[in-house]
Design an enzyme around this catalytic site. Structure first.
Site, PDB file in Angstrom:
ATOM      1  N   HIS A  42     -27.765   4.194  22.882  1.00 39.88           N
ATOM      2  CA  HIS A  42     -28.846   3.915  21.933  1.00 39.88           C
ATOM      3  C   HIS A  42     -28.421   4.266  20.503  1.00 39.88           C
ATOM      4  O   HIS A  42     -28.294   3.382  19.681  1.00 39.88           O
ATOM      5  CB  HIS A  42     -30.150   4.628  22.301  1.00 39.88           C
TER       6      HIS A  42
ATOM      7  N   ASP B 205     -29.942  -1.190  30.534  1.00 43.69           N
ATOM      8  CA  ASP B 205     -30.758   0.016  30.591  1.00 43.69           C
ATOM      9  C   ASP B 205     -31.874  -0.070  31.626  1.00 43.69           C
ATOM     10  O   ASP B 205     -31.633   0.028  32.819  1.00 43.69           O
ATOM     11  CB  ASP B 205     -31.289   0.324  29.192  1.00 43.69           C
TER      12      ASP B 205
END
Length: 424
Positions: free
Chosen positions: A254, A305
């Site tokens: 991220h 993810d």
């Protein structure tokens, strides 16, 4: 020996036509252009790319797709739904779900996956389920066994979080040490986040298994940064840097809310950044400084993810689109840079994958150039037009594992997913 004839192939020096790739034992032994297709060669039409690397996966999160949008909220409210799902899983139901999720990845072009695994129950049954699932599908799996010790900075574990922990760093190390490698399996480690691992333990984790990949969630939410600064006087990146946890074997996932100093630390250390644009959009996380990180020296990789979508081509395109929204300019990343992020297998411990050249792993993804989305596309720009349904053939370790949206041995993937999700 097996031969693959590619109508067009993405080679290290550009797109070439009529390429013959010879494979022996899962490794490319010859790459050449030919006028005549050899008898018995597997024909791959469209554009053949190196297989896609999904560098950040939580397989069980796939059970939340299309089920968390009714009441709005934030990442933190979504997390409560994730905890509820985590509380239901058993090794058997996790195997069935992960097998279906990995099959979904396979038919969309993914050839290796980094599984950020933190649903432990203090044992290895769940890890065994993930490995068995990947083996049935035929994907390369890097199991990133995750250290998770606290429920927040200075807070004890609560509720389902107790399923996420090994209890101690030593138990975490022992779990990884028990995992023997294989032709399609690697064992790595992960720091869940600075929320879940105390500052004093980060250095111990970073020093363990120095020859294996190390991943970490980093600055996904502003609240994480605020808590870290209040507790330690450092950003999460600063805590990792202080502990020696940054570097070429580390992948930060991220990296959305960073200071200029954070970017310099990450780039200067050569830490890879795994960006997950569809998840970051779905959870309202924000848009990370991807171009600045790349310019500072961080390789970029991609992940799906929480699997709101499994489409690595869309993740690559969204990487560029995020920068367009941020900067007001087009072309922040070249198509070649996007393909580089799409095929960065080194981030999950497969440095010989991600290229079509002699000595590389024989992992390919063929993308059609004659669909409603891709017709008329220049082959070298297909990453900006193609989507998962345009993937026609997927090859891992020299073996075809998926063709035209159907898994070669498991068959219909929607049926697999429906059955696994109904069990939950």
């Amino acid at each position: 020996m097996r031969n693959f004839w590619c109508e067009r192939a993405w080679l290290p020096d550009g797109v070439a036509s009529r390429v013959l790739v010879e494979v022996d034992g899962g490794t490319i032994v010859s790459v050449s252009t030919v006028d005549t297709i050899p008898l018995g060669a597997e024909r791959l039409y469209g554009l053949v790319l190196p297989g896609f690397a999904n560098t950040h996966s939580h397989a069980f999160h796939r059970g939340l797709r299309g089920r968390t949008h009714a009441d709005g909220g934030t990442f933190w409210t979504w997390r409560e739904s994730m905890y509820a799902l985590a509380g239901k899983l058993t090794p058997r139901t996790y195997f069935e779900l992960a097998r279906a999720v990995y099959a979904e990845m396979a038919v969309t072009g993914v050839t290796s996956v980094g599984e950020f695994h933190y649903l432990h129950d203090g044992a290895d049954d769940m890890a065994d389920a993930l490995r068995a699932a990947a083996e049935e599908v035929g994907l390369r799996l890097t199991l990133l066994t995750t250290c998770y010790l606290t429920g927040g900075i200075g807070r004890p574990l609560e509720g389902v979080q107790r399923r996420f922990t090994h209890g101690t760093v030593e138990n975490w190390q022992a779990s990884i040490a028990r995992q023997a490698g294989g032709p399609l399996f690697r064992a790595g480690g992960a720091i869940h986040s600075v929320r879940a691992v105390p500052r004093a333990a980060v250095a111990d984790i970073a020093a363990a298994f120095p020859d294996r990949p190390l991943h970490v969630h980093l600055s996904e939410q502003p609240a994480e940064n605020e808590d870290c600064l209040a507790a330690y006087g450092l950003t999460p990146t600063g805590v990792l840097a202080e502990a020696g946890a940054l570097g070429p074997r580390t992948t930060a996932v991220h990296a959305t809310h960073l200071t200029d100093e954070d970017i310099a630390l990450l780039g200067g250390s050569g830490t890879t950044i795994s960006l997950c644009p569809t998840t970051e959009a779905d959870l309202a996380d924000g848009i990370g400084p991807a171009r600045a990180l790349a310019d500072a020296g961080s390789p970029l990789a991609l992940g799906s993810d929480q699997h709101a979508v499994i489409d690595l081509l869309l993740e690559a395109r969204s990487l560029e689109y995020g920068e367009r929204l941020r900067s007001g300019r087009r072309g922040n990343f070249t198509p070649a840079e996007l393909v580089g992020a799409l095929t960065d297998h080194a981030a999950v411990g497969w440095p010989t994958a991600g290229r079509i050249e002699v000595g590389a792993a024989a992992d390919f993804t063929a993308v059609r150039l004659d669909t409603a989305r891709t017709a008329g596309t220049r082959p070298d720009q297909v990453v900006l037009t193609a989507s998962a349904p345009d993937v026609s053939v997927v090859v891992v370790h020299g073996r075809v594992i998926a063709r035209d949206g159907v898994h070669e041995t498991l068959g219909d993937v929607p049926r697999l997913l429906t059955r696994a999700l109904e069990a939950l």
